[in-house]
Scaffold this motif. Structure first.
Motif, PDB file in Angstrom:
ATOM      1  N   GLY A   1      -4.842 -14.762   1.649  1.00 22.06           N
ATOM      2  CA  GLY A   1      -5.739 -15.926   0.687  1.00 22.06           C
ATOM      3  C   GLY A   1      -5.427 -16.469   0.109  1.00 22.06           C
ATOM      4  O   GLY A   1      -6.162 -17.750   0.031  1.00 22.06           O
TER       5      GLY A   1
ATOM      6  N   ILE B   1       0.447  -0.892   0.040  1.00 23.82           N
ATOM      7  CA  ILE B   1       0.050   0.202  -0.264  1.00 23.82           C
ATOM      8  C   ILE B   1       0.265   1.179  -0.504  1.00 23.82           C
ATOM      9  O   ILE B   1       0.241   2.627  -1.382  1.00 23.82           O
ATOM     10  CB  ILE B   1      -0.869  -0.179   1.614  1.00 23.82           C
ATOM     11  CG1 ILE B   1      -1.807  -1.471   0.839  1.00 23.82           C
ATOM     12  CG2 ILE B   1      -1.640   1.398   1.368  1.00 23.82           C
ATOM     13  CD1 ILE B   1      -2.851  -1.493  -0.109  1.00 23.82           C
TER      14      ILE B   1
ATOM     15  N   VAL C   1     -14.004 -21.087   7.636  1.00 23.25           N
ATOM     16  CA  VAL C   1     -12.417 -21.161   6.570  1.00 23.25           C
ATOM     17  C   VAL C   1     -12.213 -19.716   6.729  1.00 23.25           C
ATOM     18  O   VAL C   1     -12.264 -18.753   6.717  1.00 23.25           O
ATOM     19  CB  VAL C   1     -13.356 -20.939   5.701  1.00 23.25           C
ATOM     20  CG1 VAL C   1     -14.462 -23.137   5.371  1.00 23.25           C
ATOM     21  CG2 VAL C   1     -14.195 -20.707   5.330  1.00 23.25           C
TER      22      VAL C   1
HETATM   23  C1  LIG Z   1      -3.868  -5.176   0.539  1.00 24.17           C
HETATM   24  C2  LIG Z   1      -3.520  -6.281   1.127  1.00 24.17           C
HETATM   25  C3  LIG Z   1      -3.595  -7.266   0.404  1.00 24.17           C
HETATM   26  C4  LIG Z   1      -3.114  -8.386   0.604  1.00 24.17           C
HETATM   27  N1  LIG Z   1      -2.497  -9.403   0.007  1.00 24.17           N
HETATM   28  C5  LIG Z   1      -2.868 -10.608   0.129  1.00 24.17           C
HETATM   29  C6  LIG Z   1      -1.881 -11.591  -1.236  1.00 24.17           C
HETATM   30  O1  LIG Z   1      -1.318 -11.168  -2.843  1.00 24.17           O
HETATM   31  N2  LIG Z   1      -1.999 -12.991  -1.080  1.00 24.17           N
HETATM   32  C7  LIG Z   1      -2.503 -13.224  -0.411  1.00 24.17           C
HETATM   33  O2  LIG Z   1      -2.502 -14.686   0.146  1.00 24.17           O
HETATM   34  N3  LIG Z   1      -3.545 -12.880   0.607  1.00 24.17           N
HETATM   35  C8  LIG Z   1      -3.094 -11.718   0.583  1.00 24.17           C
HETATM   36  N4  LIG Z   1      -4.173 -10.461   1.955  1.00 24.17           N
HETATM   37  C9  LIG Z   1      -4.050 -11.957   2.872  1.00 24.17           C
HETATM   38  C10 LIG Z   1      -6.026 -11.843   1.633  1.00 24.17           C
HETATM   39  O3  LIG Z   1      -6.895 -10.711   2.099  1.00 24.17           O
HETATM   40  C11 LIG Z   1      -6.536 -12.882   2.945  1.00 24.17           C
HETATM   41  O4  LIG Z   1      -6.190 -13.623   3.498  1.00 24.17           O
HETATM   42  C12 LIG Z   1      -7.925 -13.320   2.504  1.00 24.17           C
HETATM   43  O5  LIG Z   1      -8.522 -11.914   2.015  1.00 24.17           O
HETATM   44  C13 LIG Z   1      -8.455 -14.636   3.910  1.00 24.17           C
HETATM   45  O6  LIG Z   1      -9.838 -14.595   2.264  1.00 24.17           O
HETATM   46  P1  LIG Z   1     -11.186 -15.038   3.290  1.00 24.17           P
HETATM   47  O7  LIG Z   1     -12.141 -15.494   2.755  1.00 24.17           O
HETATM   48  O8  LIG Z   1     -11.204 -15.645   5.021  1.00 24.17           O
HETATM   49  O9  LIG Z   1     -11.541 -13.317   4.306  1.00 24.17           O
HETATM   50  P2  LIG Z   1     -11.718 -12.119   3.006  1.00 24.17           P
HETATM   51  O10 LIG Z   1     -11.406 -12.168   1.278  1.00 24.17           O
HETATM   52  O11 LIG Z   1     -11.570 -11.059   4.343  1.00 24.17           O
HETATM   53  O12 LIG Z   1     -14.161 -12.504   2.904  1.00 24.17           O
HETATM   54  C14 LIG Z   1     -14.329 -11.872   4.510  1.00 24.17           C
HETATM   55  C15 LIG Z   1     -15.654 -11.766   3.693  1.00 24.17           C
HETATM   56  O13 LIG Z   1     -16.525 -12.036   4.775  1.00 24.17           O
HETATM   57  C16 LIG Z   1     -17.206 -11.057   4.662  1.00 24.17           C
HETATM   58  N5  LIG Z   1     -17.766 -10.449   6.044  1.00 24.17           N
HETATM   59  C17 LIG Z   1     -17.342  -9.563   7.104  1.00 24.17           C
HETATM   60  N6  LIG Z   1     -17.249  -9.932   8.330  1.00 24.17           N
HETATM   61  C18 LIG Z   1     -18.713 -10.104   8.221  1.00 24.17           C
HETATM   62  C19 LIG Z   1     -20.029 -10.732   8.870  1.00 24.17           C
HETATM   63  N7  LIG Z   1     -19.794 -10.497  10.359  1.00 24.17           N
HETATM   64  N8  LIG Z   1     -21.272 -11.107   8.045  1.00 24.17           N
HETATM   65  C20 LIG Z   1     -21.481 -11.509   7.352  1.00 24.17           C
HETATM   66  N9  LIG Z   1     -20.097 -10.997   6.290  1.00 24.17           N
HETATM   67  C21 LIG Z   1     -19.533 -10.901   6.814  1.00 24.17           C
HETATM   68  C22 LIG Z   1     -16.547  -9.503   4.482  1.00 24.17           C
HETATM   69  O14 LIG Z   1     -17.680  -8.409   3.873  1.00 24.17           O
HETATM   70  C23 LIG Z   1     -15.961  -9.794   2.887  1.00 24.17           C
HETATM   71  O15 LIG Z   1     -16.504 -10.143   1.804  1.00 24.17           O
HETATM   72  C24 LIG Z   1      -3.326  -9.346   1.202  1.00 24.17           C
HETATM   73  C25 LIG Z   1      -5.108  -8.334   2.309  1.00 24.17           C
HETATM   74  C26 LIG Z   1      -4.594  -7.145   2.842  1.00 24.17           C
HETATM   75  C27 LIG Z   1      -4.967  -6.447   4.235  1.00 24.17           C
END
Ligand SMILES: Cc1cc2nc3c(=O)[nH]c(=O)nc-3n(C[C@H](O)[C@H](O)[C@H](O)COP(=O)(O)OP(=O)(O)OC[C@H]3O[C@@H](n4cnc5c(N)ncnc54)[C@H](O)[C@@H]3O)c2cc1C
Length: 752
Positions: free
Chosen positions: A317, A172, A302
């Protein structure tokens, strides 16, 4: 669309992150789990792909490149989407409990709500300038606002602090710096905001060593990239206080700033702690190797939300993505009572770090590399991934019927809601052929001989208004559908000046498993009841059948305590006022073709959910006499009835027709409700003079479900009626025409 399912099992996905989204995609591809319906509950109608965020911040790709429109993905899949945040989960009853809608029960639940940046003991006083990296959906808007706010105070130097020592904060910091150097060429709000500054100073502040989890070679490359941008790195400094304009550290030193981007390591959402499930030290749900909670086999955790007890991995991710197929298979096995499979995390993974200016740094198995080719590789991987979820395609029409998404031609798509009405011409001819229009009872005050929004019957001294409506659901949410059915039906009573008192409910519940039918009927009834309670009216009976689709309607009665605001009460000189914008039918038609964006759907819902009880105030406060509510025959269909019944003419100003924001876009896409041609033909036969090429004029033929009120207002009251409407939640209320003398041989209605 219309994924109102009556299956035996309900799989609920909480959050549409990387893992849960895989399950929705499987549904879209026709890989359904037999006997199960899929419901996704998300706090936002958009999901973001974090891997693409740095490129968006750098200005290399538009914001849309990292966004998944969950409405369109769900429509494509036949998965039901509920945009809401549960207040809690009742694990005994197996229900998600919400504050603003009925609870939702599940047979199996997958929690994938990600993580949030850690605020460990940081005292925050005053939030201006503070921009947390999550929720990512709103990050750019919040960043832009913070930069704009800073520009109001000083335009010389923008001082940005990025807090966090992980890869995300480095990305960022670098990408924002890269964007600043290009700000004059940009066309986005963020570019305009940045362009107000002469210089930008970025500091990267971390409590630990920046990039500490990376190998030495990668750290060196990161450090070089940061230096090239002139980014000052302050590591091993923990922020303890944030006040407006100032950061304070453990050693009590301070630092001034305008914008602070908070991108620290992941901690669990506090919501997880309320579930009574076993967690790890950071509050993430502990799971078995099959991704199910160690405390509750019906709950999977998950992505970032879960930590596998025996093989914990970093919150990234790439792991969340790899868990997708395992989750899908284990949901299938759960429903079929088979033993689950295990997820074995990969040992390491290819790390690709976007440092802006089309350059990236990579690390794999201890090797480090950098350059524009690495950026291209990252861009290719990210684009390929997100595109899998942005392939919306046509909407699914019936989840119970076919596992393959059919690709209906536009012509074959019949609109639902009020767009599913029989044409006015067929109806009129039917009444003529059956000769039912003449009343043969003294109790009929207003019947089919002078058709209006509702019939009026007299019993002794009391007049009662009675009306009925019935239509198939255009939505995948039975609760929302129930509310819409009730609002739409009660609107007829309001348009006559009657106060609703009771209703009978008719419903058709799709064939299916009794458990699924029960769930569906309960949610539908809860929605109807919600609106009737708001109107202080009761459900007093009804009738239900099984059938091929979800449809419902009400027969509602109301007390007529003033003289009816009839269609025939228009007077020469009256001004024609419409309370709500047009375009509902177009929105619903677009939704059925999967062309409606989730932000547009929110707006559509907002317009439809506004009831017409304001009519009673307009009658009491302004003595409005002529009124009708706009429904399936479109504004012109209703105006034709008013003009005929009142023996007057009318002139409409095309430019003053209020329309919902998406109307022009959808019109240009060539979308129209299936009832549009019949409404157009009725207006042509009536001799309305109009120019159909004008998109605003086209909305006059658009069938409205829960449409607004069309009023005839005496000229001298026009200003106060419009002011009243605007002050009471009808900002788009508009005067769109006037009533004239009978027209002789000229068209009775002209649209100029
Ligand atoms: C700037 C940045 C860059 C990144 N780049 C990478 C990368 O290049 N490679 C990598 O492996 N990882 C990366 N990461 C880490 C990665 O973003 C996370 O590990 C990943 O998003 C986790 O996926 P997830 O499915 O657990 O959650 P998320 O992708 O965060 O999805 C969670 C979803 O749940 C929804 N939600 C949240 N709370 C609630 C609720 N109470 N009720 C209903 N819905 C809800 C949210 O709106 C969201 O859509 C990065 C992180 C950041 C901050």
């Amino acid at each position: 669309m219309n994924s109102t399912s009556t299956q035996q099992f309900r799989i609920v996905l909480l959050g549409a992150g990387h893992t849960n989204a895989h399950v929705i995609r499987q549904w879209a591809m026709g890989n359904r789990i037999e006997n199960a319906e899929l419901v996704c509950v998300s706090d936002s109608a958009t999901a973001t792909y974090s891997g693409m965020l740095p490129a968006v911040v750098a200005g290399d790709v538009p914001r849309a490149a990292m966004e998944i429109d969950l409405l369109r993905l769900a429509q494509r899949s036949g998965c039901r989407l509920i945009v809401a945040t549960p207040a809690r989960i009742d694990r005994i009853e197996r229900k998600l409990i919400f504050g603003d809608r009925p609870s939702l029960d599940y047979d199996v639940l997958s929690i994938g709500i990600g993580s949030q940046p850690s605020w460990n003991d940081v005292m925050v006083a005053g939030h201006s300038g503070l921009v947390a990296i999550k929720p990512m959906q709103t990050f750019l808007d919040r960043l832009t606002s913070a930069v704009e706010y800073a520009a109001q105070r000083n335009r010389d130097m923008l001082r940005v602090a990025v807090i966090g020592g992980g890869v995300a904060s480095v990305e960022i910091a670098c990408c924002l710096s890269g964007r600043f150097s290009q700000r004059q060429k940009g066309t986005d709000q963020l570019d305009f905001a940045l362009a107000q500054f002469r210089e930008m100073q970025v500091r990267l502040i971390s409590a630990t060593e920046v990039g500490g989890e990376l190998v030495a070679g990668t750290r060196r490359r990161l450090s070089k990239a940061l230096k090239q941008y002139g980014i000052q790195t302050i590591d091993r400094q923990k922020v303890t206080h944030i006040e407006d304009g100032r950061l304070m550290f453990t050693d009590r030193s301070t630092s001034e700033f305008d914008v602070v981007i908070w991108a620290t390591g992941a901690i669990a959402s506090p919501f997880l702690a309320t579930l009574g499930l076993e967690t790890d030290g950071r509050g993430f749900l502990l799971t078995n190797a099959d991704l199910s909670s160690v405390s509750d086999s019906r709950i999977f955790a998950v992505g970032d939300s879960g930590t596998i007890r025996d093989t914990p991995t970093p919150k990234a991710g790439v792991y969340a993505v790899r868990q997708g197929p395992i989750l899908f298979e284990n949901l299938r096995r759960f429903v079929n009572e088979q033993a689950p499979i295990r997820y074995l995390p990969q040992r390491g993974f290819l790390k690709l770090i976007n440092v802006g200016r089309h350059t990236a740094i990579g690390e794999y198995r201890g090797l480090s590399f950098a350059g524009s080719r690495v950026w291209k590789l990252k861009h290719r991987i990210d684009t390929k991934f997100i595109e899998m979820y942005q392939d919306y395609g046509p909407a699914m029409t019936d989840t119970n019927a076919s596992p393959e998404p059919p690709a209906p031609s536009d012509a074959s798509i019949k609109c639902l809601g009020c767009g599913g009405k029989l044409s006015s011409e067929i109806l009129r001819e039917t009444l003529r052929l059956t000769n039912v229009s003449r009343a043969n009872s003294d109790s009929v005050v207003i019947g089919l001989d002078q058709p209006d929004d509702a019939a009026i019957l007299r019993f002794g001294d009391q007049e009662v208004a009675i009306t009925t409506d019935y239509f198939a659901t255009p939505f995948d949410d039975p609760y929302l559908f129930g509310r819409i059915v009730a609002i739409h039906t009660l609107s007829d009573l309001y348009a006559m000046g009657a106060t609703p008192s009771a209703a009978l409910v008719n419903m058709e519940i799709p064939f299916g498993h009794p458990k699924g039918q029960q769930r569906l009927a309960t949610e539908l009834m809860a929605g109807i009841n919600h609106e009737l309670q708001l109107a202080s009216a009761n459900i007093v009976g009804g009738h239900s059948i099984e059938g091929p689709r979800l449809a419902a309607g009400l027969t509602a009665i109301g007390r007529q305590s003033c003289s009816a605001t009839k269609k025939g009460n228009l007077r020469v000189g009256d001004q024609l006022v419409l309370t709500k914008p047009l375009g509902v039918g177009l929105g619903l038609a677009a939704m059925m073709r999967n062309e409606l964006k989730s932000v547009e759907f929110s707006r559509l819902k907002e317009v439809m959910l506004q009831n017409n009880s304001i009519a009673l105030y307009l009658i009491t406060n302004f003595q409005v006499q002529a009124m009708t509510d706009i429904t399936g025959f479109g504004l012109l269909g209703h105006l034709m009835e008013m003009v005929s019944a009142s023996f007057v003419s009318a002139e409409l100003d095309a430019e003053k027709i209020p329309t919902i924001e998406f109307t022009q876009r959808l019109n240009e896409l060539g979308i129209a409700s299936s009832l549009y041609p019949a409404n157009l033909s009725a207006a042509t036969s009536f001799g309305v003079d109009f120019n159909e090429e004008d998109w605003r004029v086209a909305t006059l033929f658009d069938p409205q479900t829960c449409g607004g009120l069309l009023l005839g207002v005496p000229s001298r009251k026009l200003g106060s009626v419009l002011d009243f409407l605007k002050q009471h939640g009808y900002p788009e209320a508009a005067c769109l025409g006037r009533v004239g003398e009978p027209s002789g041989n000229l068209p009775a209605i002209r649209v100029i």
